[in-house]
Design a protein around this motif. Structure first.
Motif, PDB file in Angstrom:
ATOM      1  N   GLU A  61       0.820  -1.216   0.000  1.00 55.11           N
ATOM      2  CA  GLU A  61       0.000   0.000   0.000  1.00 55.11           C
ATOM      3  C   GLU A  61       0.853   1.265   0.000  1.00 55.11           C
ATOM      4  O   GLU A  61       0.386   2.335  -0.383  1.00 55.11           O
ATOM      5  N   ASP A  62       2.097   1.180   0.470  1.00 52.27           N
ATOM      6  CA  ASP A  62       2.968   2.354   0.551  1.00 52.27           C
ATOM      7  C   ASP A  62       3.728   2.614  -0.745  1.00 52.27           C
ATOM      8  O   ASP A  62       4.451   3.594  -0.847  1.00 52.27           O
ATOM      9  N   SER A  63       3.613   1.710  -1.717  1.00 52.35           N
ATOM     10  CA  SER A  63       4.423   1.832  -2.928  1.00 52.35           C
ATOM     11  C   SER A  63       3.720   2.630  -4.007  1.00 52.35           C
ATOM     12  O   SER A  63       2.506   2.824  -3.988  1.00 52.35           O
ATOM     13  N   PHE A  64       4.508   3.052  -4.996  1.00 49.20           N
ATOM     14  CA  PHE A  64       3.955   3.764  -6.146  1.00 49.20           C
ATOM     15  C   PHE A  64       2.987   2.863  -6.917  1.00 49.20           C
ATOM     16  O   PHE A  64       1.912   3.298  -7.333  1.00 49.20           O
ATOM     17  N   CYS A  65       3.394   1.623  -7.117  1.00 45.49           N
ATOM     18  CA  CYS A  65       2.581   0.709  -7.935  1.00 45.49           C
ATOM     19  C   CYS A  65       1.226   0.426  -7.290  1.00 45.49           C
ATOM     20  O   CYS A  65       0.216   0.289  -7.984  1.00 45.49           O
ATOM     21  N   ALA A  66       1.209   0.353  -5.936  1.00 42.61           N
ATOM     22  CA  ALA A  66      -0.058   0.113  -5.259  1.00 42.61           C
ATOM     23  C   ALA A  66      -1.019   1.270  -5.489  1.00 42.61           C
ATOM     24  O   ALA A  66      -2.214   1.067  -5.732  1.00 42.61           O
ATOM     25  N   LYS A  84       3.153  15.105  -1.725  1.00 47.19           N
ATOM     26  CA  LYS A  84       2.883  14.683  -0.346  1.00 47.19           C
ATOM     27  C   LYS A  84       2.481  13.212  -0.244  1.00 47.19           C
ATOM     28  O   LYS A  84       2.587  12.607   0.822  1.00 47.19           O
ATOM     29  N   ARG A  85       2.015  12.626  -1.346  1.00 46.22           N
ATOM     30  CA  ARG A  85       1.642  11.217  -1.316  1.00 46.22           C
ATOM     31  C   ARG A  85       2.865  10.318  -1.179  1.00 46.22           C
ATOM     32  O   ARG A  85       2.770   9.201  -0.654  1.00 46.22           O
ATOM     33  N   PHE A  86       4.025  10.785  -1.667  1.00 46.64           N
ATOM     34  CA  PHE A  86       5.202   9.910  -1.709  1.00 46.64           C
ATOM     35  C   PHE A  86       6.454  10.504  -1.064  1.00 46.64           C
ATOM     36  O   PHE A  86       7.496   9.856  -1.038  1.00 46.64           O
ATOM     37  N   ALA A  87       6.334  11.703  -0.530  1.00 48.51           N
ATOM     38  CA  ALA A  87       7.534  12.380   0.008  1.00 48.51           C
ATOM     39  C   ALA A  87       8.196  11.564   1.108  1.00 48.51           C
ATOM     40  O   ALA A  87       9.437  11.576   1.241  1.00 48.51           O
ATOM     41  N   ASN A  88       7.401  10.840   1.909  1.00 51.99           N
ATOM     42  CA  ASN A  88       7.951  10.051   3.012  1.00 51.99           C
ATOM     43  C   ASN A  88       8.059   8.558   2.688  1.00 51.99           C
ATOM     44  O   ASN A  88       8.307   7.738   3.577  1.00 51.99           O
ATOM     45  N   ASN A  89       7.869   8.212   1.429  1.00 58.11           N
ATOM     46  CA  ASN A  89       7.969   6.801   1.023  1.00 58.11           C
ATOM     47  C   ASN A  89       9.402   6.329   1.200  1.00 58.11           C
ATOM     48  O   ASN A  89      10.347   7.019   0.819  1.00 58.11           O
ATOM     49  N   PRO A  90       9.589   5.137   1.803  1.00 57.95           N
ATOM     50  CA  PRO A  90      10.962   4.632   2.014  1.00 57.95           C
ATOM     51  C   PRO A  90      11.777   4.549   0.742  1.00 57.95           C
ATOM     52  O   PRO A  90      13.006   4.700   0.784  1.00 57.95           O
ATOM     53  N   ALA A  91      11.112   4.283  -0.413  1.00 63.15           N
ATOM     54  CA  ALA A  91      11.851   4.210  -1.676  1.00 63.15           C
ATOM     55  C   ALA A  91      12.310   5.573  -2.150  1.00 63.15           C
ATOM     56  O   ALA A  91      13.174   5.674  -3.029  1.00 63.15           O
TER      57      ALA A  91
END
Length: 373
Positions: A61-66, A84-91
């Motif tokens: 759920e935390d990934s771009f592909c999800a 803001k949707r991905f700024a804190n994503n581990p990737a």
């Protein structure tokens, strides 16, 4: 699950998908292009154009592909640190430090989402309309490849299953000493074994073939009897019996079974006819019955006919004993008559026994004579 179609790809399609990933990365001028598949909680990277180390333990759920698959439409992120949707994503915050992402979903013809075709970069950038169009076209190509592979595998499995069933059926047909035939709803022959073909050729002068009708083989009374039993089976009833049939002077005893045959929906689609030659068994049974009847006769002679001369002899011996073993002429004549009667009864018993032994030896010899003929 639809995703299993993709996870179980055969080796003959892997090269083509790998080439698609490399082509996308080259045309879009990105260091990585990925073909990914989403499971329940895991992202599977199947093909990549670069040495991309993705931690598959990330919750999908935390990934771009999800996010892409949930939205069911293309996703373009020019700069992940500014989104803001991905700024804190581990990737994004850690390796591989994704800054640019663009992807399109892989959707099957029946609406199932398999995963995505995407490109990644470690620096911000834009995606042109032509590059986006290319991603969509190649995504459809990937789905077509997987759908074709999936359909081909199903056909292979169905073919192998059908061939396996056919081989099992043929093995059963040909290994059995009985006569077997499968009939359709109009009494047409669907399958038969060699024993049946040989018998029909010998007795009815007809060469069996698929599609031939029973009406072309049997005639008159034999056909009417067969029809009656066939119709019962076609109505769902198993018919089983033993019957003696005269084939131009040759008597054959058959054990016959008519059984309804069903499809997967339990609809009756035909009838199986199985006939076993039990002539030898019947002859043996008749022999046993004849022997039992002879034994009964012997027992009767022993219990009734032998008792009378034996009783006469015993009575005469008692008289002679009382006369101090000085028998009169009449007594000796009566003794002689009783002995002759006893001798005759004994000869009858010996004759019956010899006949039974002869019949037994003939019966034991019969199978050998039958085989050699």
């Amino acid at each position: 699950m639809a995703v299993n179609r993709f996870l179980n790809l055969k080796m003959d399609t892997r090269q083509e998908l790998q080439e698609i990933a490399e082509l996308v990365a080259e045309i879009c001028n990105t260091p990585a292009a990925l073909i990914t598949v989403m499971g329940h909680d895991t992202k599977y990277i199947k093909f990549t154009s670069a040495n991309y180390n993705d931690d598959e333990s990330h919750i999908w759920e935390d990934s771009f592909c999800a996010f892409l698959i949930k939205s069911a439409k293309e996703l373009i992120v020019s700069d992940a640190l500014l989104d803001k949707r991905f700024a804190n994503n581990p990737a994004v915050t850690n390796a591989p430090h994704v800054r640019f992402y663009a992807g399109v979903p892989l959707t099957t013809h029946d609406g199932h989402s398999l995963g995505s075709l995407c490109i990644l970069d470690t620096k911000p950038r834009q995606l042109s309309d032509s590059q986006l169009h290319l991603l969509k076209v190649l995504a459809k190509r990937i789905v077509l490849i997987t759908e074709f592979d999936f359909s081909l595998n199903i056909m292979k499995e169905q073919y192998l299953e059908a061939k396996s069933s056919e081989m099992k059926l043929r093995s059963f047909f040909e290994s059995s000493g009985s006569c077997h035939v499968l009939l359709g709803r109009e009494m047409e022959i669907l399958a038969f074994n060699k024993n049946m073909a040989d018998f029909i050729e010998k007795m009815h002068y007809v060469s069996l073939s698929i599609g031939i009708n029973i009406c072309q083989i049997l005639k008159d009374k034999h056909l009417e009897t067969f029809k009656a039993d066939y119709k019962k089976a076609l109505n769902g009833k198993t018919v089983e019996f033993e019957r003696e049939v005269n084939y131009r002077g040759e008597l054959i005893w058959w054990h016959v079974i008519f059984e309804p045959q069903y499809d997967q929906q339990r609809n009756i689609i035909g009838v199986s006819y199985n006939a076993t030659d039990i002539t030898e068994q019947k002859q043996y049974e008749q022999q046993i019955l004849a022997q039992n009847e002879s034994l009964k006769k012997i027992a009767y002679v022993q219990s009734h006919e032998l008792r009378r001369p034996v009783a006469s002899i015993m009575g005469l011996m008692e008289i002679i004993k009382n006369e101090n073993y000085k028998p009169a002429r009449e007594e000796l004549m009566m003794m002689e008559k009783a002995v002759q009667e006893l001798d005759e009864r004994i000869r009858n018993i010996v004759s019956m026994t010899c006949n039974k032994v002869h019949q037994k030896n003939a019966a034991e010899l019969y199978p050998t004579l039958k085989k050699s003929s």
